[in-house]
Scaffold this motif. Structure first.
Motif, PDB file in Angstrom:
ATOM      1  N   LEU A 185       0.808  -1.217   0.000  1.00 24.09           N
ATOM      2  CA  LEU A 185       0.000   0.000   0.000  1.00 24.09           C
ATOM      3  C   LEU A 185       0.843   1.269   0.000  1.00 24.09           C
ATOM      4  O   LEU A 185       0.523   2.230  -0.699  1.00 24.09           O
ATOM      5  CB  LEU A 185      -0.939   0.012   1.203  1.00 24.09           C
ATOM      6  N   LEU A 186       1.904   1.282   0.777  1.00 23.84           N
ATOM      7  CA  LEU A 186       2.710   2.503   0.884  1.00 23.84           C
ATOM      8  C   LEU A 186       3.369   2.901  -0.439  1.00 23.84           C
ATOM      9  O   LEU A 186       3.230   4.052  -0.874  1.00 23.84           O
ATOM     10  CB  LEU A 186       3.746   2.351   1.989  1.00 23.84           C
ATOM     11  N   PRO A 187       4.083   1.984  -1.120  1.00 22.53           N
ATOM     12  CA  PRO A 187       4.687   2.397  -2.398  1.00 22.53           C
ATOM     13  C   PRO A 187       3.643   2.780  -3.441  1.00 22.53           C
ATOM     14  O   PRO A 187       3.853   3.712  -4.218  1.00 22.53           O
ATOM     15  CB  PRO A 187       5.479   1.154  -2.835  1.00 22.53           C
ATOM     16  N   LEU A 188       2.521   2.058  -3.475  1.00 26.84           N
ATOM     17  CA  LEU A 188       1.482   2.372  -4.457  1.00 26.84           C
ATOM     18  C   LEU A 188       0.887   3.754  -4.205  1.00 26.84           C
ATOM     19  O   LEU A 188       0.684   4.544  -5.131  1.00 26.84           O
ATOM     20  CB  LEU A 188       0.383   1.305  -4.418  1.00 26.84           C
ATOM     21  N   SER A 189       0.593   4.056  -2.938  1.00 25.01           N
ATOM     22  CA  SER A 189       0.020   5.367  -2.633  1.00 25.01           C
ATOM     23  C   SER A 189       1.045   6.465  -2.833  1.00 25.01           C
ATOM     24  O   SER A 189       0.705   7.565  -3.294  1.00 25.01           O
ATOM     25  CB  SER A 189      -0.529   5.395  -1.200  1.00 25.01           C
TER      26      SER A 189
END
Length: 208
Positions: A185-189
């Motif tokens: 989730l963190l890299p995608l966001s």
């Protein structure tokens, strides 16, 4: 200010201490961003030597999970006396969004610095590694109830727990899933956030 004001309304409305912990969690979410802002000041002044930045980076990395951690506070959402469920859902959503935003903003400062020094590949590798460590840190905090200050207060017990996780990660039921979820989730966001910022800068009148 809006989040804290809404929390104050909720506490006064219910006359109970439910969700009072959100103010502390939000304070902790600001901690990594504050360290990142301090690092940015040093970068702007040309004082970004590795020996000076390394302690700041380590402190930031230890505190960074506190920002996206606010998303996990949704586990406390349930119908409570007096206050409608929709109000509590909105309150938690606001705090969660703030925590996530503070995390992305602080991550951006370090990512840009690394990209300027060692290139885009190294910077994205840092984002990926940080995201994995962040997911693991959230697992430690939410599931095993460790705190950031336990790094200093109880380093022996914390290291022993971490060693057991490394030896047999599948023995800890939530460890792989929680770590993997935030590692994705963190890299995608952040990629979406970076794309929006880049698009805005390409628009006429937004050269800076």
């Amino acid at each position: 200010m809006l989040a804290v004001d809404l929390l104050a309304v909720r506490l006064d409305w219910s006359e109970r201490a439910s969700y009072a912990f959100l103010s502390w969690n939000l304070f902790l979410a600001w901690a990594p961003y504050t360290l990142a802002l301090l690092a940015r000041v040093l970068m702007a002044r040309g004082l970004d030597e590795p020996w000076l930045m390394a302690p700041l980076a380590l402190g930031w990395l230890a505190l960074f999970p506190n920002a996206p951690y606010l998303v996990t506070d949704f586990i406390h959402l349930r119908q409570r006396p007096v206050v409608p469920l929709w109000f509590d859902a909105a309150l938690l959503a606001l705090f969660a969004a703030l925590g996530w935003m503070l995390g992305l903003l602080s991550l951006e400062i370090w990512k840009r610095w690394l990209e300027a020094r060692w290139g885009r590949g190294a910077a994205w590798a840092f984002v990926a590694a940080t995201s994995v460590l962040c997911g693991y840190g959230i697992y430690l905090g939410r599931v095993e109830r460790w705190n950031s200050w336990d790094v200093l207060a109880e380093p022996g017990r914390l290291l022993a727990a971490m060693a057991s996780h490394v030896r047999d990660p599948l023995a800890h039921r939530a460890l792989p899933s929680v770590t993997l979820l935030f590692a994705l989730l963190l890299p995608l966001s952040y990629a979406a956030y970076e794309a929006l910022i880049a698009r805005r800068r390409r628009q006429p009148g937004n050269a800076s």
